[in-house]
Design an enzyme around this catalytic site. Structure first.
Site: not given
Length: 555
Positions: A40, A110
């Site tokens: 992430h 993301c």
């Protein structure tokens, strides 16, 4: 210090392992190949961390998500784009490609967001080892198991929101226990009740004092008359009798301790105590930085007459009584005791009844702006704590006409004239309005920011006044925790214009106070966003002094 446009702004990539090391240990067993992690990412620039999740684009203090500190931080480069341009860009992404609800674990996640923002800021994307994470890996059970964690991550920060065309950083959500909220609400209600009772007691005691003075005056007149009637008898009995009469008058004017206690209660003794309290309050008021208020901007009698004319034939019997109560309060200088218990219903009718012409709301807000200067306006505010009629209307300032926004902002600025009403504006106890948790400090902040960033110069002046007044209040730091960033960013955007010396000074003074209050956050924003405070050096001596105060925190 170098110019901010020349030195640029560092852009970093925060890299997190969603599996917290589990992928490195178990990926070979689960999917037949080794993975260092499942990534992430977030972009950190201008002092904030930006990332994308199911709720849209998120903004938070660097490293303060549910994932904690990043596994590693990689510098991508430096950007020389002004922060205002970046805000416009993020705002555009947040309402189009990366809007809430567009998130997809595989196609738009993301890392897609980080790559796009990185390209915009520095002209290159994020490392390929992150973008090239095979789609089939995320389709495995371990990949699907990460979805709840991503959802939790997205919920840990509040989405950005738009004011006009500007992307505004949200406050950081804090988990507050129900017990704390109940206690905080109880404390504030107790304070409001105490203030209301004190104001009511002052009104009653003033009436009692007037009666006492009239009573003493009548007794004195009666005594003088008796003295005149017995004058001939006093002259015939000689000096000793005259002395006896004088002694009796002194004895009557100076009663015994028991008589004095009885005579001073409930008025004289209480009035003396309250006079001492008022002197202390006045002394505190003199010692504080004077607020910026607007006292002579309108004739309240003219406004009230126009208000009445606009309401001709549109009020019921109760509302006509309320109108007369308002007249007594603002024109005849009667105390706020003149306002009945249902007075706020009348205010709500005028503000929210769209069958009435818009100008009637403007006139009412003009009248309330003048009433806000009164030292007992806290009683009116005390009524408003039940339904939040006025504060809900103020929170929706961006939905009202410009003609309504101006007196509404002036009303908020003028409430800083007195200590009790200014403290009321900063209360943090919240309530629900249009599915949002808001509080007095949030309402005050929104009105201030919206006004300051308006294109209307008169409204900007009111925004400067409110922010200056907030900054000069001596309150606990916790009040500013959720709003100081928003207020600072508004000031920095305002500095991109060409403010006059008077309002530049007030704004720079507020910025200096916020820098002192916040510790690191405000100085970082000033350095990241700009403009450099020294840009305004030489405007005036007092502005230079404020610039020096700001610069002390930038070192």
């Amino acid at each position: 210090m170098e110019d901010i446009d020349e030195m640029g702004t560092k852009v970093e990539l925060y890299v997190y392992d969603l599996t917290k090391g589990a992928a490195a240990m178990m990926s070979q067993l689960l999917i037949g190949r080794h993975l260092d992690g499942v990534w992430h990412t977030a972009i950190v620039a201008y002092g904030r961390e930006y990332f994308f999740g199911p709720s849209g684009i998120q903004s938070i203090r660097p490293g303060s998500t549910e994932l904690g500190e990043p596994l590693r931080v990689e510098k991508i480069g430096d950007t020389f784009l002004p922060y205002s341009v970046f805000l416009e860009y993020i705002n555009g992404l947040g309402t189009s490609k990366f809007a809430p609800g567009t998130y997809h674990l595989l196609r738009l996640n993301c890392n897609s967001f980080s790559d796009e923002v990185s390209n915009f800021l520095v002209g290159c994307g994020i490392p390929k080892y992150i973008l090239d994470l095979p789609e089939e890996i995320l389709k495995t059970p371990i990949g699907q198991a990460l979805a709840p964690l991503i959802e939790t991550l997205a919920n840990s920060a509040s989405a950005g929101f738009t004011v006009g065309q500007r992307f505004v950083e949200p406050r950081i959500q804090r988990e507050v226990s129900p017990e704390y909220q109940l206690l905080n609400t109880a404390i504030e209600e107790a304070r409001l009740n105490s203030i209301a009772l004190e104001a009511r007691r002052n009104e009653l005691n003033e009436k009692l004092a007037k009666k006492e003075r009239k009573k003493k005056k009548k007794k004195k007149e009666k005594r003088d008359k008796t003295s005149r009637d017995s004058g001939s008898e006093s002259n015939s009995t000689g000096y000793s009798n005259s002395v006896s009469m004088a002694d009796s008058e002194v004895a009557e004017m100076q009663p015994t301790n028991g008589d004095m206690a009885a005579e001073m209660l409930p008025s004289d003794r209480v009035l003396q105590m309250e006079a001492d309290e008022r002197r202390e309050a006045e002394e505190r008021k003199r010692q504080r930085d004077p607020p910026i208020v607007f006292k002579d901007s309108m004739d309240v009698a003219v406004e009230f007459e126009a208000f009445c004319n606009l309401l001709e034939g549109k009020l019921n019997d109760t509302e006509r009584i309320n109108l007369d109560e308002l007249r007594q309060y603002v024109l005849e200088n009667e105390g706020s005791w003149a306002l009945g218990d249902n007075f706020l219903n009348f205010i709500g009718r005028i503000l929210y009844d769209k069958s009435l012409v818009a100008d009637v709301r403007v006139k009412l807000l003009n009248i309330l702006a003048i009433a806000a200067l009164k030292d007992d306006v806290i009683l009116l505010l005390h009524q408003d704590r039940r339904e939040h009629t006025i504060m809900n209307y103020a929170f929706d300032i961006d939905r009202h006409t410009v003609e309504e926004q101006l007196p509404l902002a002036q009303f908020m600025a003028n409430m800083f004239e007195n200590l009790s009403s200014s403290e009321w504006l900063l209360y943090i106890s919240d309530w629900q309005h249009n599915n949002q948790n808001i509080s007095n400090i949030r309402v005050t902040t929104k009105v201030a920011v919206h006004s300051l960033l308006s294109e209307l110069s008169d409204l900007q002046v009111r925004g400067v006044a409110i922010i200056h007044n907030i900054a000069c209040k001596e309150v606990k730091t916790v009040v500013f925790d959720d709003v100081v960033v928003e207020l600072t960013m508004a000031l920095l955007q305002y500095f991109n214009g060409n403010p006059s010396e008077e309002y530049l000074y007030a704004s720079m003074k507020a910025l200096a106070r916020f820098a002192q209050i916040s510790g690191q956050e405000v100085p970082q924003l000033i350095q990241m966003i700009g403009p450099e405070p020294n840009k305004f050096r030489g405007v005036s001596k007092r502005v230079d002094e404020m610039i020096d105060e700001v610069n002390k925190k930038l070192r």
